[in-house]
Design a protein around this motif. Structure first.
Motif, PDB file in Angstrom:
ATOM      1  N   LEU A 197       0.824  -1.211   0.000  1.00  0.00           N
ATOM      2  CA  LEU A 197       0.000   0.000   0.000  1.00  0.00           C
ATOM      3  C   LEU A 197       0.856   1.258   0.000  1.00  0.00           C
ATOM      4  O   LEU A 197       0.576   2.219  -0.717  1.00  0.00           O
ATOM      5  CB  LEU A 197      -0.925   0.028   1.221  1.00  0.00           C
ATOM      6  N   HIS A 198       1.898   1.258   0.830  1.00  0.00           N
ATOM      7  CA  HIS A 198       2.708   2.470   0.937  1.00  0.00           C
ATOM      8  C   HIS A 198       3.518   2.715  -0.328  1.00  0.00           C
ATOM      9  O   HIS A 198       3.750   3.871  -0.702  1.00  0.00           O
ATOM     10  CB  HIS A 198       3.604   2.404   2.173  1.00  0.00           C
ATOM     11  N   ALA A 199       3.957   1.666  -1.001  1.00  0.00           N
ATOM     12  CA  ALA A 199       4.658   1.855  -2.268  1.00  0.00           C
ATOM     13  C   ALA A 199       3.710   2.437  -3.317  1.00  0.00           C
ATOM     14  O   ALA A 199       4.099   3.290  -4.124  1.00  0.00           O
ATOM     15  CB  ALA A 199       5.236   0.531  -2.758  1.00  0.00           C
ATOM     16  N   THR A 200       2.462   1.989  -3.295  1.00  0.00           N
ATOM     17  CA  THR A 200       1.466   2.543  -4.213  1.00  0.00           C
ATOM     18  C   THR A 200       1.184   3.997  -3.878  1.00  0.00           C
ATOM     19  O   THR A 200       1.112   4.858  -4.764  1.00  0.00           O
ATOM     20  CB  THR A 200       0.172   1.721  -4.158  1.00  0.00           C
ATOM     21  N   MET A 201       1.026   4.298  -2.600  1.00  0.00           N
ATOM     22  CA  MET A 201       0.795   5.675  -2.181  1.00  0.00           C
ATOM     23  C   MET A 201       1.968   6.571  -2.578  1.00  0.00           C
ATOM     24  O   MET A 201       1.788   7.719  -2.983  1.00  0.00           O
ATOM     25  CB  MET A 201       0.586   5.725  -0.660  1.00  0.00           C
ATOM     26  N   ASP A 202       3.175   6.026  -2.487  1.00  0.00           N
ATOM     27  CA  ASP A 202       4.368   6.821  -2.763  1.00  0.00           C
ATOM     28  C   ASP A 202       4.575   7.134  -4.236  1.00  0.00           C
ATOM     29  O   ASP A 202       5.479   7.916  -4.575  1.00  0.00           O
ATOM     30  CB  ASP A 202       5.611   6.113  -2.222  1.00  0.00           C
ATOM     31  N   VAL A 203       3.766   6.564  -5.123  1.00  0.00           N
ATOM     32  CA  VAL A 203       3.833   7.008  -6.517  1.00  0.00           C
ATOM     33  C   VAL A 203       3.598   8.520  -6.560  1.00  0.00           C
ATOM     34  O   VAL A 203       4.209   9.244  -7.353  1.00  0.00           O
ATOM     35  CB  VAL A 203       2.816   6.254  -7.398  1.00  0.00           C
ATOM     36  N   TYR A 204       2.731   8.994  -5.670  1.00  0.00           N
ATOM     37  CA  TYR A 204       2.495  10.442  -5.547  1.00  0.00           C
ATOM     38  C   TYR A 204       3.762  11.165  -5.093  1.00  0.00           C
ATOM     39  O   TYR A 204       4.088  12.242  -5.599  1.00  0.00           O
ATOM     40  CB  TYR A 204       1.343  10.681  -4.577  1.00  0.00           C
ATOM     41  N   LYS A 205       4.488  10.586  -4.139  1.00  0.00           N
ATOM     42  CA  LYS A 205       5.723  11.219  -3.675  1.00  0.00           C
ATOM     43  C   LYS A 205       6.732  11.360  -4.802  1.00  0.00           C
ATOM     44  O   LYS A 205       7.332  12.427  -4.986  1.00  0.00           O
ATOM     45  CB  LYS A 205       6.339  10.412  -2.532  1.00  0.00           C
ATOM     46  N   TRP A 206       6.911  10.288  -5.583  1.00  0.00           N
ATOM     47  CA  TRP A 206       7.891  10.346  -6.660  1.00  0.00           C
ATOM     48  C   TRP A 206       7.437  11.294  -7.764  1.00  0.00           C
ATOM     49  O   TRP A 206       8.259  12.015  -8.358  1.00  0.00           O
ATOM     50  CB  TRP A 206       8.159   8.944  -7.213  1.00  0.00           C
ATOM     51  N   ALA A 207       6.140  11.322  -8.039  1.00  0.00           N
ATOM     52  CA  ALA A 207       5.619  12.268  -9.031  1.00  0.00           C
ATOM     53  C   ALA A 207       5.865  13.699  -8.581  1.00  0.00           C
ATOM     54  O   ALA A 207       6.207  14.575  -9.390  1.00  0.00           O
ATOM     55  CB  ALA A 207       4.133  12.022  -9.266  1.00  0.00           C
ATOM     56  N   THR A 208       5.706  13.939  -7.285  1.00  0.00           N
ATOM     57  CA  THR A 208       5.962  15.277  -6.743  1.00  0.00           C
ATOM     58  C   THR A 208       7.426  15.656  -6.921  1.00  0.00           C
ATOM     59  O   THR A 208       7.761  16.774  -7.336  1.00  0.00           O
ATOM     60  CB  THR A 208       5.589  15.320  -5.254  1.00  0.00           C
ATOM     61  N   LYS A 209       8.321  14.738  -6.626  1.00  0.00           N
ATOM     62  CA  LYS A 209       9.755  15.009  -6.734  1.00  0.00           C
ATOM     63  C   LYS A 209      10.191  15.191  -8.188  1.00  0.00           C
ATOM     64  O   LYS A 209      11.141  15.927  -8.472  1.00  0.00           O
ATOM     65  CB  LYS A 209      10.554  13.884  -6.069  1.00  0.00           C
ATOM     66  N   LEU A 210       9.499  14.533  -9.097  1.00  0.00           N
ATOM     67  CA  LEU A 210       9.835  14.693 -10.513  1.00  0.00           C
ATOM     68  C   LEU A 210       9.348  16.032 -11.063  1.00  0.00           C
ATOM     69  O   LEU A 210       9.792  16.470 -12.127  1.00  0.00           O
ATOM     70  CB  LEU A 210       9.269  13.531 -11.328  1.00  0.00           C
ATOM     71  N   GLY A 211       8.426  16.658 -10.364  1.00  0.00           N
ATOM     72  CA  GLY A 211       8.023  18.032 -10.631  1.00  0.00           C
ATOM     73  C   GLY A 211       7.690  18.335 -12.066  1.00  0.00           C
ATOM     74  O   GLY A 211       6.763  17.764 -12.651  1.00  0.00           O
ATOM     75  N   PRO A 212       8.443  19.247 -12.698  1.00  0.00           N
ATOM     76  CA  PRO A 212       8.057  19.762 -14.020  1.00  0.00           C
ATOM     77  C   PRO A 212       8.169  18.760 -15.152  1.00  0.00           C
ATOM     78  O   PRO A 212       7.708  19.032 -16.253  1.00  0.00           O
ATOM     79  CB  PRO A 212       9.041  20.923 -14.232  1.00  0.00           C
ATOM     80  N   LEU A 213       8.751  17.590 -14.891  1.00  0.00           N
ATOM     81  CA  LEU A 213       8.822  16.579 -15.943  1.00  0.00           C
ATOM     82  C   LEU A 213       7.452  15.975 -16.240  1.00  0.00           C
ATOM     83  O   LEU A 213       7.232  15.448 -17.335  1.00  0.00           O
ATOM     84  CB  LEU A 213       9.799  15.469 -15.548  1.00  0.00           C
ATOM     85  N   LEU A 214       6.549  16.036 -15.273  1.00  0.00           N
ATOM     86  CA  LEU A 214       5.241  15.400 -15.437  1.00  0.00           C
ATOM     87  C   LEU A 214       4.151  16.439 -15.631  1.00  0.00           C
ATOM     88  O   LEU A 214       4.143  17.477 -14.974  1.00  0.00           O
ATOM     89  CB  LEU A 214       4.905  14.554 -14.202  1.00  0.00           C
ATOM     90  N   PRO A 215       3.188  16.171 -16.512  1.00  0.00           N
ATOM     91  CA  PRO A 215       2.067  17.105 -16.671  1.00  0.00           C
ATOM     92  C   PRO A 215       1.204  17.130 -15.419  1.00  0.00           C
ATOM     93  O   PRO A 215       1.073  16.127 -14.703  1.00  0.00           O
ATOM     94  CB  PRO A 215       1.300  16.531 -17.866  1.00  0.00           C
ATOM     95  N   GLY A 216       0.623  18.280 -15.152  1.00  0.00           N
ATOM     96  CA  GLY A 216      -0.154  18.456 -13.931  1.00  0.00           C
ATOM     97  C   GLY A 216      -1.263  17.444 -13.764  1.00  0.00           C
ATOM     98  O   GLY A 216      -1.531  16.976 -12.650  1.00  0.00           O
ATOM     99  N   GLU A 217      -1.935  17.074 -14.847  1.00  0.00           N
ATOM    100  CA  GLU A 217      -3.060  16.149 -14.709  1.00  0.00           C
ATOM    101  C   GLU A 217      -2.594  14.777 -14.231  1.00  0.00           C
ATOM    102  O   GLU A 217      -3.314  14.111 -13.476  1.00  0.00           O
ATOM    103  CB  GLU A 217      -3.845  16.042 -16.019  1.00  0.00           C
ATOM    104  N   LEU A 218      -1.390  14.358 -14.612  1.00  0.00           N
ATOM    105  CA  LEU A 218      -0.853  13.085 -14.141  1.00  0.00           C
ATOM    106  C   LEU A 218      -0.510  13.174 -12.665  1.00  0.00           C
ATOM    107  O   LEU A 218      -0.782  12.243 -11.890  1.00  0.00           O
ATOM    108  CB  LEU A 218       0.378  12.705 -14.966  1.00  0.00           C
ATOM    109  N   TRP A 219       0.078  14.271 -12.255  1.00  0.00           N
ATOM    110  CA  TRP A 219       0.398  14.482 -10.838  1.00  0.00           C
ATOM    111  C   TRP A 219      -0.871  14.394  -9.983  1.00  0.00           C
ATOM    112  O   TRP A 219      -0.877  13.743  -8.937  1.00  0.00           O
ATOM    113  CB  TRP A 219       1.076  15.841 -10.681  1.00  0.00           C
TER     114      TRP A 219
END
Length: 294
Positions: A197-219
């Motif tokens: 569960l926590h690894a799945t939840m942390d997809v959000y953490k990694w998306a946050t750290k990747l910042g401008p590389l990802l489009p806002g809707e994916l974040w």
């Protein structure tokens, strides 16, 4: 910019209740976590990026004349000095971004890739929260659903199989030796698996750290998934949260364990799909990250 405005409107709706509670200094045992453990305020969550490889045409947006003004940072996506203007276009300079963040991007790509490829483990039954109170003082003021002794018995009658360092590090001193593994930060890439569960939840953490590389809707989709994981994480916990509107998933019973695994698998499916999208974006932006073909 329509996508930016839509992003900010979604964030406004997603965080409305949290912002109201914060103004009233009210706590919430489930949702406060999303803005404390993950240090992203509603204001930060509203920061929109178009994503790697997407350039904004300032003539089309009608904001070209304002690019050089002092209002630029309020009107355009901004990340340190990695956004640049080229003619009438505004976008992320991928080479400069890589040069500045190579180590962290490479680590996140490797962790997400290895996690996505690894077979899931589905027999943990969310016992990490139980291990965090085992024979010790509960970390939260909400009552334990089965009481202290009942909670201890569930742990003692179960096998602790936690693979996630950021759950395991909160185990009580009495619970940690009962776990099958000893996760560490150094072994995270070796142990992280998609059923967690926590690894799945942390997809959000990694998306946050990747910042401008990802489009806002994916974040925002990773944030929505993390919120849904948080619900199950707390419903399967030893705490009685019914007065807050969260029904317990009774993993001390066969039906509860079956419900947990069913919901765990659905969350995992969504997490795997998001990992795939993130990896595709990273490998498109930085082709050398792709595994060499055999």
């Amino acid at each position: 910019m329509a996508l930016r405005d839509e992003h900010q409107q979604q964030v406004h709706e997603l965080t409305k209740n949290h912002r109201q509670r914060r103004r009233s200094a009210e706590r919430h045992p489930v949702w406060d976590f999303m803005f404390s453990y993950y240090p992203v305020s509603p204001g930060k969550l509203s920061h929109w990026h178009p994503g790697a490889g997407t350039w904004l045409d300032m003539e089309d947006t009608g904001e070209k004349a304002k690019v050089a003004s002092e209002e630029k940072q309020h009107l355009l996506p901004h990340y340190k000095d990695h956004y640049v203007q080229r003619g009438a276009a505004w976008g992320l300079d991928l080479q400069r971004h890589w040069d500045d963040r190579e180590k962290s991007i490479s680590y996140m790509h490797r962790l997400l890739s290895l996690t996505k490829q690894r077979p899931p483990q589905l027999g943990c039954f969310g016992l990490h929260e139980w291990a965090m109170v085992y024979r010790d003082t509960p970390r939260h003021p909400e009552p334990l659903r089965l009481g202290a002794e009942g909670t201890n018995q569930v742990v003692e009658n179960s096998q602790l199989k936690c693979t996630h360092i950021d759950a395991f590090r909160f185990f009580t001193p009495q619970a940690a030796p009962r776990n099958e593994l000893r996760p560490t930060r150094e072994t995270q890439t070796e142990l992280e698996q998609p059923g967690c569960l926590h690894a799945t939840m942390d997809v959000y953490k990694w998306a946050t750290k990747l910042g401008p590389l990802l489009p806002g809707e994916l974040w925002l989709r990773t944030f929505a998934l993390a919120c849904d994981v948080r619900v199950l994480d707390m419903e399967v916990s030893p705490y009685d949260l019914q007065e807050w509107g969260f029904a317990p998933v009774k993993i001390e019973e066969p039906a509860g364990r079956a419900e947990y695994v069913r919901r765990q698998q659905e969350l995992m499916r969504r997490g795997q799909a998001l990992r795939g999208e993130i990896l595709d974006i990273l490998e498109e932006a930085f082709p050398h990250l792709r595994a060499p073909s055999s």
